[in-house]
Design a protein around this motif. Sequence first.
Motif, PDB file in Angstrom:
ATOM      1  N   HIS A 104       0.836  -1.191   0.000  1.00 30.75           N
ATOM      2  CA  HIS A 104       0.000   0.000   0.000  1.00 30.75           C
ATOM      3  C   HIS A 104       0.874   1.246   0.000  1.00 30.75           C
ATOM      4  N   GLU A 105       0.354   2.311  -0.584  1.00 31.64           N
ATOM      5  CA  GLU A 105       0.981   3.619  -0.460  1.00 31.64           C
ATOM      6  C   GLU A 105       0.715   4.147   0.957  1.00 31.64           C
ATOM      7  N   PRO A 106       1.497   5.153   1.413  1.00 34.18           N
ATOM      8  CA  PRO A 106       1.421   5.572   2.820  1.00 34.18           C
ATOM      9  C   PRO A 106       0.039   5.934   3.325  1.00 34.18           C
ATOM     10  N   ALA A 107      -0.726   6.716   2.566  1.00 31.89           N
ATOM     11  CA  ALA A 107      -2.038   7.137   3.071  1.00 31.89           C
ATOM     12  C   ALA A 107      -2.936   5.930   3.341  1.00 31.89           C
ATOM     13  N   GLU A 108      -2.907   4.954   2.427  1.00 33.66           N
ATOM     14  CA  GLU A 108      -3.718   3.750   2.596  1.00 33.66           C
ATOM     15  C   GLU A 108      -3.226   2.930   3.789  1.00 33.66           C
ATOM     16  N   ALA A 109      -1.897   2.785   3.889  1.00 35.95           N
ATOM     17  CA  ALA A 109      -1.317   1.964   4.956  1.00 35.95           C
ATOM     18  C   ALA A 109      -1.568   2.587   6.326  1.00 35.95           C
ATOM     19  N   LEU A 110      -1.431   3.908   6.439  1.00 36.82           N
ATOM     20  CA  LEU A 110      -1.641   4.567   7.719  1.00 36.82           C
ATOM     21  C   LEU A 110      -3.109   4.507   8.141  1.00 36.82           C
ATOM     22  N   ASP A 111      -4.010   4.491   7.174  1.00 37.93           N
ATOM     23  CA  ASP A 111      -5.430   4.308   7.506  1.00 37.93           C
ATOM     24  C   ASP A 111      -5.653   2.926   8.110  1.00 37.93           C
TER      25      ASP A 111
END
Length: 294
Positions: A126-133
């Motif tokens: 995942h890209e960061p925004a998706e992973a941090l969610d």
Amino acid sequence: MDVRRLRLLVELSRLGSMHEVAAELATTTSTVSQGIATLGREVGAPLVERAGRRVRLTPAGQRLAEHAVTILAAVDAARLDLDPAAEPAGVLRVAGFATAVRRSLLPAIVELTRAWPRLEVRLLEHEPAEALDLLGRDDVDLVLAYDYDLAPAAWQPDHVARPLWSTEWGLGVLDPTSAPVSAPAPGAGLPAYAESDWIVNSRHTADETALRALSARAGFTPRVVHRIDSLELVHDLVLAGRGVALLPLDRLTPDGLTVLPLADPPVLRAFAVTRRGRDQWAPLRAVLDELERR
């Protein structure tokens, strides 16, 4: 129900004497008796009855003792699982961007699974925004994320971000030997590409933010035409003459594509991100230590 009282009941079912339970647990007979009586009031049923000079469990006490064995085993397993000094074991869920998975996590997993065979690492790309969610919803335990010095990440208050590595980015263009005659001369710098079509990431905004900061310094606004996640596809678009893009200087590129260094290059920074207070869990601690060691 207090697990300490449940342990008294289990020991009484095993030993048959409050005096022996007190000796086994290094306490007093009075403490054992009071604990069992309190437990009985909590469940609303007498748990022991007199049998001559000794006591024995009532049917309710026997059933509760059977449950207590399972409950205490689960509590002990949970304590062992959460003990920072315990052997890393169990499933660790990691979400991260592809480059960090290849560069950092996969080599770490090789060492970790050799040292701790009961540790299982599960990966989600995942890209960061998706992973941090996902991290915020406790769907993963660890995130490999990135930002740029020109587009720093806004970490949440409960995030702990540990720096892993960094790399400079340059300008990915057609190799001068492959480019048309009208292409900018080598060394012309970023302003020479002001009229070019640009390619940015489709799933994360950080590289576009960095590009716009760079181009503002150079006095132009980039014309973003393509939004692509895969670096390999970005390479293909550049080779097809469909645009230019920021690309890492330390990554191998196909023939016909070159990455030009910039006078003030953006720097991609990779991080291992966890929720605050979670990093003492043995599997997570082991992975973090190995990532930081590398």
